[in-house]
Scaffold this active site. Structure first.
Site, mmCIF file in Angstrom:
data_model
loop_
_atom_site.group_PDB
_atom_site.id
_atom_site.type_symbol
_atom_site.label_atom_id
_atom_site.label_comp_id
_atom_site.label_asym_id
_atom_site.label_seq_id
_atom_site.Cartn_x
_atom_site.Cartn_y
_atom_site.Cartn_z
ATOM 1 N N LEU A 10 0.808 -1.217 0.000
ATOM 2 C CA LEU A 10 0.000 0.000 0.000
ATOM 3 C C LEU A 10 0.841 1.267 0.000
ATOM 4 O O LEU A 10 0.359 2.344 -0.335
ATOM 5 C CB LEU A 10 -0.940 0.008 1.211
ATOM 6 C CG LEU A 10 -2.034 -1.059 1.239
ATOM 7 C CD1 LEU A 10 -2.819 -0.967 2.538
ATOM 8 C CD2 LEU A 10 -2.962 -0.929 0.041
ATOM 9 N N GLY A 11 2.097 1.157 0.436
ATOM 10 C CA GLY A 11 2.949 2.341 0.475
ATOM 11 C C GLY A 11 4.217 2.080 1.250
ATOM 12 O O GLY A 11 4.335 1.096 1.984
ATOM 13 N N GLY A 13 7.883 4.330 3.028
ATOM 14 C CA GLY A 13 8.533 5.607 3.330
ATOM 15 C C GLY A 13 9.824 5.344 4.062
ATOM 16 O O GLY A 13 10.309 4.212 4.130
ATOM 17 N N GLY A 14 10.383 6.400 4.636
ATOM 18 C CA GLY A 14 11.663 6.280 5.311
ATOM 19 C C GLY A 14 11.628 5.413 6.556
ATOM 20 O O GLY A 14 12.656 4.897 6.987
ATOM 21 N N GLY A 16 9.248 2.762 7.106
ATOM 22 C CA GLY A 16 8.749 1.404 6.963
ATOM 23 C C GLY A 16 7.832 1.258 5.767
ATOM 24 O O GLY A 16 7.800 2.098 4.877
ATOM 25 N N LYS A 36 1.402 -2.603 9.146
ATOM 26 C CA LYS A 36 2.415 -1.554 9.037
ATOM 27 C C LYS A 36 3.701 -2.067 9.649
ATOM 28 O O LYS A 36 3.740 -2.451 10.811
ATOM 29 C CB LYS A 36 1.940 -0.273 9.732
ATOM 30 C CG LYS A 36 0.694 0.289 9.061
ATOM 31 C CD LYS A 36 0.300 1.624 9.630
ATOM 32 C CE LYS A 36 -0.914 2.166 8.859
ATOM 33 N NZ LYS A 36 -1.311 3.499 9.335
ATOM 34 N N ASP A 135 -0.380 14.554 11.546
ATOM 35 C CA ASP A 135 -0.283 14.534 10.086
ATOM 36 C C ASP A 135 -1.676 14.526 9.467
ATOM 37 O O ASP A 135 -2.000 13.690 8.630
ATOM 38 C CB ASP A 135 0.535 13.331 9.609
ATOM 39 C CG ASP A 135 1.113 13.532 8.207
ATOM 40 O OD1 ASP A 135 1.073 14.684 7.704
ATOM 41 O OD2 ASP A 135 1.602 12.563 7.617
#
Length: 253
Positions: A10-11, A13-14, A16, A36, A135
């Protein structure tokens, strides 16, 4: 132990990665869920101890806020191979980004008011538990297809949420957030509960003007966003939005 079978990524980043998975051991409505994965930057013992403590604290907080019907439930959390995993409810829907400019035209006052009321109710709940999301942005708000309700997502370990130790203070943390939506005190590493309110206000202004927050000019004297001349809007709603995104939160009463 082979329990979670990856469906797709699903995505990433820095900090995980996030996966959509099938839970082979679940017979409930949460057979499909989100995992996650937090990958610590270093593997030395001291760093792992800190990462483990933060992860466990975060999991406890995610479990608390997940009691709200418009926040994904925490289903499980564990450590495996010096990496950390959160398993959460999968929200079937689309992000608020798909309902806002530039994907669509500027929204009506009634749309903005309804959105503000719904998300403010969720924020009221998490703030009562001394949790700052940090966020708030359109891509972290989901429109759940099942009931058309807005849901607040991304409470994963990548945020490193700090619990409030003293009810009268809000501890400094690392700078996390998204430029344009995050207020100056948060970008400086000192988020407050009002920081989430600022971000939601910027989403409201984006919705009603059709402009991204980064595109809006700032008043050189006050630092406040200048937007009211871009759209015809009631003074009542405009005053609320201006209060939400006031540069100096200490001046808001």
């Amino acid at each position: 132990a082979g329990r979670y079978q990856i469906v797709r990524n699903l995505g990433s980043g820095g900090f995980g990665r996030t996966y959509l998975v099938e839970d082979a051991q679940s017979n409930s409505q949460h057979h499909t869920c989100v995992v996650k994965q937090l990958m610590p930057a270093r593997k030395d013992v001291k760093f792992l101890q800190v990462a483990r403590r933060l992860f466990n604290t975060e999991a406890e907080i995610v479990a608390i806020v997940g009691a709200h019907p418009q926040i994904p439930q925490l289903l499980d959390y564990f450590e495996d191979g010096q990496e950390f995993y959160l398993v959460q409810e999968y929200i079937v829907g689309h992000t608020l980004s798909q309902e806002l400019p530039p994907v669509t035209g500027a929204k009506s006052q009634s749309f903005v008011i309804a959105m503000l009321l719904e998300i403010l109710e969720i924020l009221s709940f998490i703030h009562q538990h001394h949790v700052i999301h940090r966020d708030i942005k359109p891509s972290n708000i989901m429109r759940r297809h099942e009931d058309n309700r807005l849901c607040l997502i991304d409470f994963g370990a990548v945020k490193l949420i700090q619990p409030q130790i003293n009810p009268g203070t809000e501890s400094a943390t690392v700078s996390i957030g998204t430029r344009g939506y995050s207020p100056p005190e948060q970008l400086a590493g000192h988020p407050r509960l009002s920081s989430d309110i600022y971000a939601l206000g910027m989403i409201g202004i984006q919705a009603i003007t059709g402009n991204f927050p980064q595109e809006l000019p700032l008043d050189t004297q006050t630092g406040n966003v200048v937007w009211r001349d871009l759209v015809s809007v009631s003074d009542y709603l405009a005053d609320i939005l201006d209060k939400m995104v006031c540069y100096n939160f200490g001046q808001v009463s």
